[in-house]
Design an enzyme around this catalytic site. Structure first.
Site, PDB file in Angstrom:
ATOM      1  N   ASP A   1       0.816  -1.220   0.000  1.00 46.68           N
ATOM      2  CA  ASP A   1       0.000   0.000   0.000  1.00 46.68           C
ATOM      3  C   ASP A   1       0.849   1.269   0.000  1.00 46.68           C
ATOM      4  O   ASP A   1       2.078   1.221   0.160  1.00 46.68           O
ATOM      5  CB  ASP A   1      -0.945   0.000   1.222  1.00 46.68           C
ATOM      6  CG  ASP A   1      -0.245  -0.394   2.515  1.00 46.68           C
ATOM      7  OD1 ASP A   1       1.001  -0.309   2.578  1.00 46.68           O
ATOM      8  OD2 ASP A   1      -0.922  -0.776   3.475  1.00 46.68           O
TER       9      ASP A   1
ATOM     10  N   HIS B   1      -7.027  -4.502  10.340  1.00 47.95           N
ATOM     11  CA  HIS B   1      -6.761  -4.298   8.917  1.00 47.95           C
ATOM     12  C   HIS B   1      -5.470  -4.999   8.492  1.00 47.95           C
ATOM     13  O   HIS B   1      -4.560  -5.211   9.304  1.00 47.95           O
ATOM     14  CB  HIS B   1      -6.771  -2.807   8.524  1.00 47.95           C
ATOM     15  CG  HIS B   1      -5.613  -1.975   8.959  1.00 47.95           C
ATOM     16  ND1 HIS B   1      -5.754  -0.685   9.426  1.00 47.95           N
ATOM     17  CD2 HIS B   1      -4.281  -2.214   8.982  1.00 47.95           C
ATOM     18  CE1 HIS B   1      -4.565  -0.193   9.698  1.00 47.95           C
ATOM     19  NE2 HIS B   1      -3.656  -1.096   9.434  1.00 47.95           N
TER      20      HIS B   1
ATOM     21  N   ASN C   1      -7.331  -2.527  14.445  1.00 54.16           N
ATOM     22  CA  ASN C   1      -8.729  -2.826  14.087  1.00 54.16           C
ATOM     23  C   ASN C   1      -8.836  -4.023  13.146  1.00 54.16           C
ATOM     24  O   ASN C   1      -9.878  -4.262  12.548  1.00 54.16           O
ATOM     25  CB  ASN C   1      -9.392  -1.592  13.459  1.00 54.16           C
ATOM     26  CG  ASN C   1      -8.730  -1.172  12.155  1.00 54.16           C
ATOM     27  OD1 ASN C   1      -7.785  -1.812  11.696  1.00 54.16           O
ATOM     28  ND2 ASN C   1      -9.207  -0.096  11.562  1.00 54.16           N
TER      29      ASN C   1
ATOM     30  N   GLU D   1      -9.424  -1.777   5.438  1.00 57.84           N
ATOM     31  CA  GLU D   1     -10.086  -1.452   6.697  1.00 57.84           C
ATOM     32  C   GLU D   1     -11.335  -2.317   6.901  1.00 57.84           C
ATOM     33  O   GLU D   1     -11.817  -2.941   5.950  1.00 57.84           O
ATOM     34  CB  GLU D   1     -10.486   0.038   6.676  1.00 57.84           C
ATOM     35  CG  GLU D   1      -9.310   1.011   6.590  1.00 57.84           C
ATOM     36  CD  GLU D   1      -8.607   1.227   7.931  1.00 57.84           C
ATOM     37  OE1 GLU D   1      -8.501   0.277   8.730  1.00 57.84           O
ATOM     38  OE2 GLU D   1      -8.135   2.355   8.173  1.00 57.84           O
TER      39      GLU D   1
END
Ligand code: GLP
Length: 246
Positions: A67, A138, A136, A143
């Site tokens: 990314d 990811h 979280n 996400e």
């Protein structure tokens, strides 16, 4: 999913590096999938050492990063391009033209996603993918809510992700709001995946992952759908699982 519980971050980093080294020694033309963030820093340090001390060569290796922040030029100090160059690429004999990272400032974001998917199709499959995990759940910048069929796409970063990455930036406002990331489907095409988790801040995420509930709400859980994933975790990140078992 195989699991390996090690004492601390140093042991996690060292072990992960031996797996990368084994991969590259076995196939000099390996395609490695690389991650950013704080977690793989120790791994990259060990790779640099193995290059210098044990003569592992990366000259025919290709790398594909997960990314990049949207809106940052390659040359920005906090771009993932700069990160990879500073932490790994410039220290080993990898040919920089064999290192692929999404362009954070493309003329067309749609075209950039298509271009990156083509790269993945042409030089993939990734032989060994390194992953960290967000608090979280990811992976890459996928996400919560990301579809398991996703390919390279643009994401809006959650406030918690922006907060987790805040220490890399001078102020909260400077943290990009969007990123471009390989999708879940593309990640799962990798032949082997190593998921690294270290430190207390990842304990909740590791506990959720090990509950084995596969859900879009926790993207790392899609890794349960892959048959060659190794979770390498340290005691701090594993502590809530241990507590539950007592
Ligand atoms: C970052 C990256 C991910 C990384 C994760 C965890 O935002 N996009 O690839 O795995 O979040 O980061 P860290 O290792 O710093 O906890």
């Amino acid at each position: 999913m195989k699991g390996l519980l090690l004492d601390n971050y140093a042991a996690v980093s060292e072990y992960a590096a031996t797996l990368v080294e084994e991969q590259v020694r076995g196939n000099a033309q390996s395609v490695l999938g690389l991650a950013t963030g704080a977690t793989p820093l120790g791994l990259y340090e060990n790779i640099c050492n193995s290059f210098e001390e044990r003569g592992v060569s990366y000259k025919d290796v290709r790398t594909i990063n997960l990314d990049e922040y949207l809106g940052l030029e390659r040359t920005h100090p906090e771009s993932y391009y700069t990160f990879m160059n500073e932490k790994l690429f410039k220290h080993i004999d990898l040919a920089i033209e064999n290192a692929y990272i999404p362009d954070g400032k493309p003329s067309s974001v749609g075209e950039e996603c298509v271009r990156y998917d083509k790269i993945l199709d042409c030089i993939g499959p990734i032989n060994l993918q390194i992953l960290g995990i967000g608090t979280n759940g990811h992976i890459g910048f996928n996400e919560p809510g990301t579809n398991s069929n996703s390919t390279t796409h643009i994401v809006e970063l959650t406030p918690s992700t922006r907060k987790s990455n805040a220490h890399f930036f001078q102020s909260f406002e400077e943290i990009p709001t969007h990123a471009i990331t390989m999708g879940i489907k593309s990640i799962l095409k990798s032949e082997k995946i190593i998921l690294l988790a270290s430190g207390e801040s990842k304990a909740e995420a590791v506990k959720t992952l090990l509950s084995k509930q596969v859900t879009e709400r926790f993207p790392a859980s899609f890794l349960w759908n892959h048959d060659n994933v190794t979770l390498i975790v340290d005691r701090d990140a594993y502590q809530l699982v241990e507590l539950e078992r007592q």
